[in-house]
Scaffold this active site. Sequence first.
Site, mmCIF file in Angstrom:
data_model
loop_
_atom_site.group_PDB
_atom_site.id
_atom_site.type_symbol
_atom_site.label_atom_id
_atom_site.label_comp_id
_atom_site.label_asym_id
_atom_site.label_seq_id
_atom_site.Cartn_x
_atom_site.Cartn_y
_atom_site.Cartn_z
ATOM 1 C CG ASP A 249 -1.871 -1.132 1.277
ATOM 2 O OD1 ASP A 249 -2.165 -1.684 0.193
ATOM 3 O OD2 ASP A 249 -2.329 -1.487 2.385
HETATM 4 N N1 URA Z 1 -1.181 -5.946 3.823
HETATM 5 C C1 URA Z 1 -1.674 -4.690 3.828
HETATM 6 O O1 URA Z 1 -2.717 -4.429 4.412
HETATM 7 N N2 URA Z 1 -1.001 -3.735 3.189
HETATM 8 C C2 URA Z 1 0.177 -3.939 2.553
HETATM 9 O O2 URA Z 1 0.762 -3.002 2.003
HETATM 10 C C3 URA Z 1 0.678 -5.245 2.561
HETATM 11 C C4 URA Z 1 -0.011 -6.237 3.200
#
Ligand code: URA
Length: 235
Positions: A102
Amino acid sequence: MRLDKYISSSSLLTRSEVKKVIKKGVLVNGELIKKADYKVDELTDIIEVLGERLEYREFIYIMLNKPQGIISATEDKIDKTVVDLLEDRDRILNPFPVGRLDKDTEGLILLTNDGDLAHKLLSPKKDITKKYYVEVDKDLNDNDKELFFKGIILDDGYLCKSAKLEIISNKRAYLTISEGKFHQIKRMMKAINRKVTYLKRLEIGPLILDDSLPLGKYRHLSKKEINNLQIIKEK
Ligand code: URA
């Protein structure tokens, strides 16, 4: 492939150094060539620069410590991407990020142009583990460990594979999962009534984030690290 592209991708010379070198002349199969757009066959031609034979690299493997605010994609209209953090010469072979983090997640991103490896690392059948460091808003406890081990049920009813929660202290833990659903860790934590306040990926299978890499910096993988990943391809 153009001669200038070949030299940039298989040496540590900067773009302007490559230009200068070609102006002076580069040996292609023993013949002195001074044209940047001269076409070489990267697999068979022998190219010598400043007295040294260059070795053609077909694949590129990079580990990047992604900072927050950067998108795990090759391009984006609004935000900077992980590929934008690479120097020009490391972009020539068109690496792309394997999987996504993310925008507000930090940590290990593997960039490569090895499509086969990327496919294997992302394949749900391969059960490649990903280890994260996570901070949450409320204390974690042994019961949560058990819930993660048994399999968390997400908001859409999906039953997650068994995951390993290692509590470091009240609100800090390592979490190792072997799948990669959208916002998986945030949703897993939400399912147990916690909110992720910080998330960083530390490992992808055998690949471990080099803790000497500052945020936003990257390095090429060592031969050993590449070999460890190649084993996944053969499995
Ligand atoms: N899980 C998440 O919620 N975000 C990420 O960036 C990676 C794994």
